[in-house]
Scaffold this motif. Structure first.
Motif, PDB file in Angstrom:
ATOM      1  N   ALA A   1      22.626 108.760 -24.434  1.00  0.00           N
ATOM      2  CA  ALA A   1      21.544 108.303 -25.011  1.00  0.00           C
ATOM      3  C   ALA A   1      22.375 108.106 -26.737  1.00  0.00           C
ATOM      4  O   ALA A   1      21.872 107.016 -27.267  1.00  0.00           O
ATOM      5  CB  ALA A   1      20.405 109.171 -25.058  1.00  0.00           C
ATOM      6  N   GLU A   2      22.932 109.112 -27.038  1.00  0.00           N
ATOM      7  CA  GLU A   2      23.437 109.041 -28.811  1.00  0.00           C
ATOM      8  C   GLU A   2      24.383 107.875 -28.645  1.00  0.00           C
ATOM      9  O   GLU A   2      24.424 107.158 -29.499  1.00  0.00           O
ATOM     10  CB  GLU A   2      23.813 110.461 -29.010  1.00  0.00           C
TER      11      GLU A   2
ATOM     12  N   VAL B   1      23.449 113.661 -20.364  1.00  0.00           N
ATOM     13  CA  VAL B   1      22.157 112.644 -20.715  1.00  0.00           C
ATOM     14  C   VAL B   1      22.119 112.516 -22.278  1.00  0.00           C
ATOM     15  O   VAL B   1      21.847 111.424 -22.577  1.00  0.00           O
ATOM     16  CB  VAL B   1      20.953 113.558 -20.162  1.00  0.00           C
ATOM     17  N   ARG B   2      22.197 113.574 -23.027  1.00  0.00           N
ATOM     18  CA  ARG B   2      22.180 113.323 -24.348  1.00  0.00           C
ATOM     19  C   ARG B   2      23.088 112.669 -25.107  1.00  0.00           C
ATOM     20  O   ARG B   2      22.805 111.686 -25.744  1.00  0.00           O
ATOM     21  CB  ARG B   2      22.134 114.951 -25.012  1.00  0.00           C
ATOM     22  N   GLU B   3      24.367 112.897 -24.753  1.00  0.00           N
ATOM     23  CA  GLU B   3      25.582 112.139 -25.383  1.00  0.00           C
ATOM     24  C   GLU B   3      25.510 110.739 -24.927  1.00  0.00           C
ATOM     25  O   GLU B   3      25.810 109.525 -25.726  1.00  0.00           O
ATOM     26  CB  GLU B   3      26.842 112.486 -24.736  1.00  0.00           C
TER      27      GLU B   3
ATOM     28  N   ASP C   1      26.412 121.024 -26.559  1.00  0.00           N
ATOM     29  CA  ASP C   1      25.870 121.667 -27.898  1.00  0.00           C
ATOM     30  C   ASP C   1      24.951 122.864 -27.363  1.00  0.00           C
ATOM     31  O   ASP C   1      24.328 122.916 -26.478  1.00  0.00           O
ATOM     32  CB  ASP C   1      25.072 120.808 -28.675  1.00  0.00           C
TER      33      ASP C   1
ATOM     34  N   GLU D   1      21.784 123.265 -27.910  1.00  0.00           N
ATOM     35  CA  GLU D   1      20.370 122.830 -27.377  1.00  0.00           C
ATOM     36  C   GLU D   1      20.411 122.312 -25.943  1.00  0.00           C
ATOM     37  O   GLU D   1      19.621 122.323 -25.273  1.00  0.00           O
ATOM     38  CB  GLU D   1      20.121 121.341 -28.143  1.00  0.00           C
ATOM     39  N   ASP D   2      21.797 122.245 -25.353  1.00  0.00           N
ATOM     40  CA  ASP D   2      21.990 121.878 -23.930  1.00  0.00           C
ATOM     41  C   ASP D   2      21.765 123.086 -23.281  1.00  0.00           C
ATOM     42  O   ASP D   2      21.912 122.964 -21.739  1.00  0.00           O
ATOM     43  CB  ASP D   2      23.357 120.998 -23.905  1.00  0.00           C
TER      44      ASP D   2
ATOM     45  N   ALA E   1      22.865 118.275 -18.940  1.00  0.00           N
ATOM     46  CA  ALA E   1      22.239 118.001 -20.082  1.00  0.00           C
ATOM     47  C   ALA E   1      22.816 117.393 -21.297  1.00  0.00           C
ATOM     48  O   ALA E   1      22.321 116.562 -21.854  1.00  0.00           O
ATOM     49  CB  ALA E   1      21.376 119.372 -20.715  1.00  0.00           C
ATOM     50  N   ALA E   2      24.114 117.787 -21.549  1.00  0.00           N
ATOM     51  CA  ALA E   2      24.857 117.053 -22.647  1.00  0.00           C
ATOM     52  C   ALA E   2      25.340 115.797 -22.088  1.00  0.00           C
ATOM     53  O   ALA E   2      25.326 114.894 -23.109  1.00  0.00           O
ATOM     54  CB  ALA E   2      26.244 118.109 -22.625  1.00  0.00           C
TER      55      ALA E   2
ATOM     56  N   VAL F   1      19.048 105.550 -21.532  1.00  0.00           N
ATOM     57  CA  VAL F   1      18.361 107.070 -21.188  1.00  0.00           C
ATOM     58  C   VAL F   1      18.522 107.211 -19.863  1.00  0.00           C
ATOM     59  O   VAL F   1      18.152 106.506 -18.880  1.00  0.00           O
ATOM     60  CB  VAL F   1      16.992 106.779 -21.796  1.00  0.00           C
TER      61      VAL F   1
END
Length: 224
Positions: free
Chosen positions: A69-70, A65-67, A46, A48-49, A62-63, A75
């Motif tokens: 968590a989502e 890590v984010r995905e 995204d 933001e990444d 970065a994506a 984490v």
């Protein structure tokens, strides 16, 4: 021929069990991307990444890590992710995401699935997941299957991560082969039919780097 649609990330989470290392697999709903398949956590990059104009590989990290968590509630830190491979789909499909695969040791914590996006989760040894696929109990897609196959002989999560860290991440630019129907065959660099310039393997054997898919009986062939 279609251009790449974008970049995505996939995270192979590993943990130890009494019988050997396990990976986390998530079940997708029948509608949507990879409908009905069991996959690793992940998704597309995204905006933001890409903070600070990050290059594609950093944005994919970065994506990841984010995905993770989502989708799972677990984490990770960017530094936890070890580059494993990069997958590029065939040129004849409309939506093509270059997907970076990372491996990471699973942090402690309970799995909390993203409602509506995922149906179930399971921790399995890679060989057990491949057995379930072969027996029609678990639907896998080619990158997931090949990744599980590559992890089947590791003795622990740490051993797997050490092996992956010591290797150069491999790029799988996929090309379907014809003439093997009813089996479907996907080939990658190093296969004699993928690249006409690839020499035959030792003792005159054809050079192979492919996945042969006959219903649920899949076979990875590699001569080098």
């Amino acid at each position: 021929m279609s251009e790449l649609t974008g970049t995505a990330a996939t995270v192979v989470l590993l943990r130890d069990s009494g019988a050997g290392p396990e990976v986390l697999l998530l079940e997708r709903p029948t509608a949507g991307s990879f409908g009905g398949a069991w996959v690793f956590p992940g998704g597309r990059v995204d905006p933001e990444d890409r903070s600070g104009g990050a290059p594609e590989a950093a944005a994919a990290r970065a994506a990841g890590v984010r995905e993770t968590a989502e989708e799972t509630g677990l984490v990770l830190r960017a530094g936890d992710l070890v580059p494993l491979s990069c997958w590029i789909p065939p040129e004849n499909i409309p939506r093509r995401y270059q997907t970076w695969f990372f491996a990471a040791k699973a942090p402690a914590g309970d799995i909390r699935l993203n409602p509506g996006e995922l149906l179930n989760h399971v921790w399995l040894q890679p060989a057990d997941a491949l057995d379930r696929h072969r027996n029609g109990l678990m639907q896998l897609v080619a990158p997931t299957w090949v990744t599980l196959h590559s992890l089947s002989n590791d003795s622990s999560a740490d051993a797997a991560l050490a092996r992956i860290s010591d290797a150069e991440p491999e790029t799988f630019k996929t090309r379907p082969l014809t003439g093997y129907e009813p089996a479907a065959v996907l080939a990658w660099a190093g296969d004699e039919e993928y690249d006409a310039g690839t020499p035959s393997a030792a003792a005159g054997r054809p050079a192979r780097h492919r996945l042969v898919m006959e219903k649920t009986l899949w076979r990875y062939e590699r001569t080098s």
